[in-house]
Each structure stands twice: as structure tokens, then as C-alpha cells.
Write a protein that holds these residues in place. Structure first.
Motif: not given
Length: 114
Positions: A14, A16-18, A22-23, A32, A43, A46, A99
Motif C-alpha cells: 500500500y 500512501d502518497c496522500d 494519510c492512512e 509504503y 484511517p 490504522h 493512494n
């Protein structure tokens, strides 16, 4: 759904580029993480329920508005780090979930600028 296809042949990564939502990290980071179980809850849960990300880059802002080129350089660096890490540590193929940001400039998406 991707979790259902993980087996002895596939990993799930996964990205996570937001940086604004972020998640697995605090805002302003790209990361990642290898996923091996379903993600339940919002989120913010997580971050507490999963181990630290496999790689984390601190961007420092929650929007790429002031420097979209710098943001894309960070995304590319994260991808290159994953290529190195995956090649040396994982013999299985990996499915990748990415993401990304939902941010845009006016009527143009900032990815269209490049």
C-alpha cells in the motif's frame, strides 16, 4: 479485495502518497507498507493497529500546492526505494495499491502540468 488474493505467490503493498490524509502516518508523510490483513475502521485507527510503515519520507506539508514538482520527486523516490527493498527482501510478486492526492489547480489537475 486485494487482500483476498494474497497467497504464497503475492504480497500486497500500500503506497500512501496522500500527504493530507494519510492512512498509516501523520500528515505530511509519504510511505509504503506491506499489508497482510484487512483494514477496519477509519484511517486514524490504522496508525495504531499496524506496525510502522516499511518506508517513510517526510515531505513536511499537507498539500503539494507550493511545490508540486518536489512532491512528485518524493513520490518517485519512494517508488525507487520500494524497488530496491522489494528486490532484496521479497521473493514474491507484489500487487500495489496507490493512494494519491485528490488536489488540483483550478480546472487543471497538477499531474497534467508535467
Amino acid at each position: 479485495r486485494a487482500i483476498n488474493h494474497i497467497n504464497s505467490s503475492y504480497d500486497l503493498t500500500y503506497f500512501d502518497c496522500d500527504i493530507g490524509q494519510c492512512e498509516f502516518t501523520i500528515g505530511g508523510c509519504l510511505s509504503y507498507v506491506y499489508i497482510n490483513s484487512p483494514l477496519f475502521g477509519p484511517p486514524c485507527s490504522h496508525i495504531r493497529s499496524n506496525p510502522k510503515p516499511d518506508r517513510l519520507l517526510y515531505y513536511g506539508l499537507v498539500s503539494p500546492q507550493t511545490s508540486p514538482v518536489r512532491y512528485l520527486q518524493y513520490v518517485d523516490k519512494l517508488r525507487r526505494l520500494w524497488n530496491i527493498d522489494h528486490k532484496t527482501n521479497h521473493s514474491k510478486r507484489s500487487m500495489i495499491v496507490i493512494n494519491t492526492m485528490g488536489w488540483g489547480i483550478g480546472k487543471w489537475n497538477y499531474f497534467q502540468l508535467f
